[in-house]
Design a protein around this motif. Sequence first.
Motif, PDB file in Angstrom:
ATOM      1  N   ARG A  42       0.844  -1.196   0.000  1.00 52.60           N
ATOM      2  CA  ARG A  42       0.000   0.000   0.000  1.00 52.60           C
ATOM      3  C   ARG A  42       0.881   1.249   0.000  1.00 52.60           C
ATOM      4  O   ARG A  42       0.515   2.273  -0.552  1.00 52.60           O
ATOM      5  CB  ARG A  42      -0.878   0.033   1.253  1.00 52.60           C
ATOM      6  N   ILE A  43       2.014   1.149   0.696  1.00 55.91           N
ATOM      7  CA  ILE A  43       2.905   2.314   0.810  1.00 55.91           C
ATOM      8  C   ILE A  43       3.744   2.483  -0.456  1.00 55.91           C
ATOM      9  O   ILE A  43       3.902   3.596  -0.968  1.00 55.91           O
ATOM     10  CB  ILE A  43       3.835   2.141   2.038  1.00 55.91           C
ATOM     11  N   LEU A  78      -3.067  18.374  -0.060  1.00 53.41           N
ATOM     12  CA  LEU A  78      -1.933  17.660  -0.677  1.00 53.41           C
ATOM     13  C   LEU A  78      -2.128  16.153  -0.681  1.00 53.41           C
ATOM     14  O   LEU A  78      -1.472  15.436  -1.454  1.00 53.41           O
ATOM     15  CB  LEU A  78      -0.634  17.966   0.097  1.00 53.41           C
ATOM     16  N   THR A  79      -2.979  15.668   0.203  1.00 57.52           N
ATOM     17  CA  THR A  79      -3.026  14.218   0.426  1.00 57.52           C
ATOM     18  C   THR A  79      -3.398  13.390  -0.820  1.00 57.52           C
ATOM     19  O   THR A  79      -2.889  12.283  -0.963  1.00 57.52           O
ATOM     20  CB  THR A  79      -3.959  13.851   1.611  1.00 57.52           C
ATOM     21  N   PRO A  80      -4.226  13.923  -1.742  1.00 58.46           N
ATOM     22  CA  PRO A  80      -4.530  13.087  -2.924  1.00 58.46           C
ATOM     23  C   PRO A  80      -3.305  12.773  -3.774  1.00 58.46           C
ATOM     24  O   PRO A  80      -3.333  11.861  -4.592  1.00 58.46           O
ATOM     25  CB  PRO A  80      -5.528  13.944  -3.719  1.00 58.46           C
ATOM     26  N   PHE A  81      -2.221  13.536  -3.579  1.00 56.69           N
ATOM     27  CA  PHE A  81      -1.033  13.352  -4.424  1.00 56.69           C
ATOM     28  C   PHE A  81       0.091  12.606  -3.696  1.00 56.69           C
ATOM     29  O   PHE A  81       1.202  12.500  -4.216  1.00 56.69           O
ATOM     30  CB  PHE A  81      -0.538  14.724  -4.915  1.00 56.69           C
ATOM     31  N   ALA A  82      -0.184  12.130  -2.499  1.00 61.38           N
ATOM     32  CA  ALA A  82       0.841  11.423  -1.722  1.00 61.38           C
ATOM     33  C   ALA A  82       0.539   9.927  -1.729  1.00 61.38           C
ATOM     34  O   ALA A  82      -0.624   9.512  -1.692  1.00 61.38           O
ATOM     35  CB  ALA A  82       0.856  11.944  -0.287  1.00 61.38           C
ATOM     36  N   ASP A  83       1.594   9.111  -1.741  1.00 58.43           N
ATOM     37  CA  ASP A  83       1.395   7.658  -1.692  1.00 58.43           C
ATOM     38  C   ASP A  83       1.109   7.185  -0.277  1.00 58.43           C
ATOM     39  O   ASP A  83       0.522   6.112  -0.089  1.00 58.43           O
ATOM     40  CB  ASP A  83       2.647   6.938  -2.213  1.00 58.43           C
ATOM     41  N   ALA A  84       1.580   7.943   0.710  1.00 54.22           N
ATOM     42  CA  ALA A  84       1.343   7.577   2.112  1.00 54.22           C
ATOM     43  C   ALA A  84       1.489   8.839   2.953  1.00 54.22           C
ATOM     44  O   ALA A  84       2.156   9.798   2.553  1.00 54.22           O
ATOM     45  CB  ALA A  84       2.347   6.528   2.573  1.00 54.22           C
ATOM     46  N   LEU A  85       0.841   8.821   4.107  1.00 55.60           N
ATOM     47  CA  LEU A  85       0.911   9.966   5.026  1.00 55.60           C
ATOM     48  C   LEU A  85       1.669   9.541   6.273  1.00 55.60           C
ATOM     49  O   LEU A  85       1.325   8.537   6.897  1.00 55.60           O
ATOM     50  CB  LEU A  85      -0.510  10.405   5.437  1.00 55.60           C
ATOM     51  N   THR A 100     -10.320   8.766   4.081  1.00 55.58           N
ATOM     52  CA  THR A 100      -9.127   8.887   3.237  1.00 55.58           C
ATOM     53  C   THR A 100      -8.693   7.529   2.700  1.00 55.58           C
ATOM     54  O   THR A 100      -8.869   6.500   3.367  1.00 55.58           O
ATOM     55  CB  THR A 100      -7.949   9.521   4.021  1.00 55.58           C
ATOM     56  N   SER A 101      -8.138   7.540   1.495  1.00 54.48           N
ATOM     57  CA  SER A 101      -7.640   6.265   0.956  1.00 54.48           C
ATOM     58  C   SER A 101      -6.126   6.157   1.110  1.00 54.48           C
ATOM     59  O   SER A 101      -5.538   5.150   0.732  1.00 54.48           O
ATOM     60  CB  SER A 101      -8.041   6.125  -0.514  1.00 54.48           C
ATOM     61  N   ASN A 102      -5.489   7.186   1.672  1.00 56.14           N
ATOM     62  CA  ASN A 102      -4.027   7.128   1.835  1.00 56.14           C
ATOM     63  C   ASN A 102      -3.628   6.122   2.911  1.00 56.14           C
ATOM     64  O   ASN A 102      -4.178   6.139   4.011  1.00 56.14           O
ATOM     65  CB  ASN A 102      -3.467   8.484   2.301  1.00 56.14           C
ATOM     66  N   PRO A 103      -2.635   5.279   2.634  1.00 54.96           N
ATOM     67  CA  PRO A 103      -2.071   4.480   3.725  1.00 54.96           C
ATOM     68  C   PRO A 103      -1.381   5.382   4.734  1.00 54.96           C
ATOM     69  O   PRO A 103      -0.853   6.434   4.374  1.00 54.96           O
ATOM     70  CB  PRO A 103      -1.069   3.563   3.030  1.00 54.96           C
ATOM     71  N   VAL A 104      -1.391   4.944   5.980  1.00 52.29           N
ATOM     72  CA  VAL A 104      -0.872   5.766   7.073  1.00 52.29           C
ATOM     73  C   VAL A 104       0.389   5.138   7.665  1.00 52.29           C
ATOM     74  O   VAL A 104       0.399   3.945   7.985  1.00 52.29           O
ATOM     75  CB  VAL A 104      -1.959   5.907   8.165  1.00 52.29           C
ATOM     76  N   VAL A 105       1.425   5.952   7.792  1.00 51.65           N
ATOM     77  CA  VAL A 105       2.645   5.545   8.497  1.00 51.65           C
ATOM     78  C   VAL A 105       2.657   6.339   9.803  1.00 51.65           C
ATOM     79  O   VAL A 105       2.780   7.563   9.797  1.00 51.65           O
ATOM     80  CB  VAL A 105       3.906   5.838   7.655  1.00 51.65           C
ATOM     81  N   MET A 106       2.450   5.620  10.901  1.00 51.26           N
ATOM     82  CA  MET A 106       2.184   6.273  12.179  1.00 51.26           C
ATOM     83  C   MET A 106       3.452   6.487  13.009  1.00 51.26           C
ATOM     84  O   MET A 106       4.175   5.534  13.293  1.00 51.26           O
ATOM     85  CB  MET A 106       1.188   5.400  12.966  1.00 51.26           C
ATOM     86  N   ARG A 107       3.681   7.722  13.386  1.00 52.19           N
ATOM     87  CA  ARG A 107       4.766   8.040  14.320  1.00 52.19           C
ATOM     88  C   ARG A 107       4.493   7.321  15.645  1.00 52.19           C
ATOM     89  O   ARG A 107       3.455   7.536  16.255  1.00 52.19           O
ATOM     90  CB  ARG A 107       4.796   9.555  14.499  1.00 52.19           C
ATOM     91  N   ALA A 108       5.415   6.473  16.060  1.00 53.47           N
ATOM     92  CA  ALA A 108       5.159   5.657  17.258  1.00 53.47           C
ATOM     93  C   ALA A 108       6.228   5.832  18.322  1.00 53.47           C
ATOM     94  O   ALA A 108       6.334   5.014  19.236  1.00 53.47           O
ATOM     95  CB  ALA A 108       5.039   4.185  16.858  1.00 53.47           C
ATOM     96  N   ASN A 134      -5.889   1.315  11.539  1.00 56.45           N
ATOM     97  CA  ASN A 134      -5.671   0.747  10.203  1.00 56.45           C
ATOM     98  C   ASN A 134      -4.386   1.259   9.550  1.00 56.45           C
ATOM     99  O   ASN A 134      -4.344   1.550   8.351  1.00 56.45           O
ATOM    100  CB  ASN A 134      -6.877   1.033   9.295  1.00 56.45           C
ATOM    101  N   CYS A 135      -3.340   1.374  10.361  1.00 54.07           N
ATOM    102  CA  CYS A 135      -2.064   1.880   9.840  1.00 54.07           C
ATOM    103  C   CYS A 135      -1.416   0.850   8.922  1.00 54.07           C
ATOM    104  O   CYS A 135      -1.651  -0.351   9.048  1.00 54.07           O
ATOM    105  CB  CYS A 135      -1.109   2.182  10.996  1.00 54.07           C
ATOM    106  N   SER A 136      -0.570   1.366   8.055  1.00 52.91           N
ATOM    107  CA  SER A 136       0.181   0.482   7.156  1.00 52.91           C
ATOM    108  C   SER A 136       1.618   0.295   7.614  1.00 52.91           C
ATOM    109  O   SER A 136       2.333  -0.564   7.074  1.00 52.91           O
ATOM    110  CB  SER A 136       0.162   1.043   5.734  1.00 52.91           C
ATOM    111  N   ALA A 137       2.069   1.113   8.549  1.00 48.76           N
ATOM    112  CA  ALA A 137       3.402   0.952   9.153  1.00 48.76           C
ATOM    113  C   ALA A 137       3.466   1.853  10.375  1.00 48.76           C
ATOM    114  O   ALA A 137       2.666   2.786  10.518  1.00 48.76           O
ATOM    115  CB  ALA A 137       4.516   1.336   8.174  1.00 48.76           C
ATOM    116  N   VAL A 138       4.417   1.561  11.251  1.00 44.75           N
ATOM    117  CA  VAL A 138       4.709   2.478  12.355  1.00 44.75           C
ATOM    118  C   VAL A 138       6.156   2.954  12.208  1.00 44.75           C
ATOM    119  O   VAL A 138       7.007   2.221  11.702  1.00 44.75           O
ATOM    120  CB  VAL A 138       4.500   1.828  13.748  1.00 44.75           C
ATOM    121  N   ALA A 139       6.408   4.191  12.652  1.00 42.50           N
ATOM    122  CA  ALA A 139       7.737   4.785  12.499  1.00 42.50           C
ATOM    123  C   ALA A 139       8.340   5.091  13.853  1.00 42.50           C
ATOM    124  O   ALA A 139       7.650   5.572  14.756  1.00 42.50           O
ATOM    125  CB  ALA A 139       7.627   6.076  11.680  1.00 42.50           C
TER     126      ALA A 139
END
Length: 294
Positions: A42-43, A78-85, A100-108, A134-139
């Motif tokens: 997804r990312i 800007l979010t429609p043009f980003a692959d992930a937030l 939103t349909s953007n995958p989320v990379v969560m600050r953890a 529903n995150c796609s990754a954690v950071a």
Amino acid sequence: MAEAEIQSGEKEYFLDIPQKNETFFLKGCANYDWGMKNRLARIFNPRSGKTVMLAFDHGYFQGPTTGLERIDVTILPLTPFADALMLTRGILRSVIPAATSNPVVMRASGGPSILKELSNEHIACDMDDAVRMNCSAVAVQVFIGGEYETQSVGNMTRLVDAGMRVGMPVLGVTAVGKELVRDVKYIGLATRMCAELGAAVVKTYFVPDFEKVAAGCPVPLVIAGGKKLPELEALKMAADAIQQGASGVDMGRNIFQSDAPVAMLKAVRKVVHEGLNYKQANEYFLELKNAKNG
Ligand code: R5P
């Protein structure tokens, strides 16, 4: 009706077509479970193998950074043009529409502010909550050479263990303290440590001889943008990073502090996904910017 279906004619098993046994498109990620791979896919765009993440998590230690005072006003367009937030859970729940349909990379990770020792971070988001969102990754920030190096590495390895239980990739973010030199030796050390200790993806800074950093890191690397640069320079940095083995960018200030953030984000996409050189990408940026202002 099952009996009727069985009697209704010959079944087709396509005996002459062997089932495809596809390998996964991301470097070093072939041995993960399906859920982890699906989140990574997804990312990262499976066609280009690359990603343009939009980073706006800076407030977690800097407060309302320039350009992020009102995320609802400046970032949502800007979010429609980003692959992930890449963001914090506070901003996700307070500002980002759940549709939103953007995958989320969560600050953890987090804890200290800019007023204190930044490496003294702790885990700042449970894996349960990352799944709930529903995150796609954690950071997680890793401070190699920092005062709390071991603690920050421990944050990462705990998140990797928790992520493995639920199929959540961990993005290891290499933080460079003021006293440390950003060069191939340091960045090579920090990125390799993150990968060795289980990060599925590593975020770092572009440095001269980046191809050696990329070669020495067995998992995908994405580069941060860093402080705001003139657009031409930021596009050159992105292009050089991609040519030298980066799998994308996780860029913030060089996009949201630009005079024309949508144009800049679109120009970065051209570099990352289509391999445009930085001069062509800058022309594209100026065209979009001038068309908007004209
Ligand atoms: C900062 O610590 C955050 O992790 C940012 O996400 C990261 O630095 C990328 O943003 P920028 O391109 O503004 O450096």
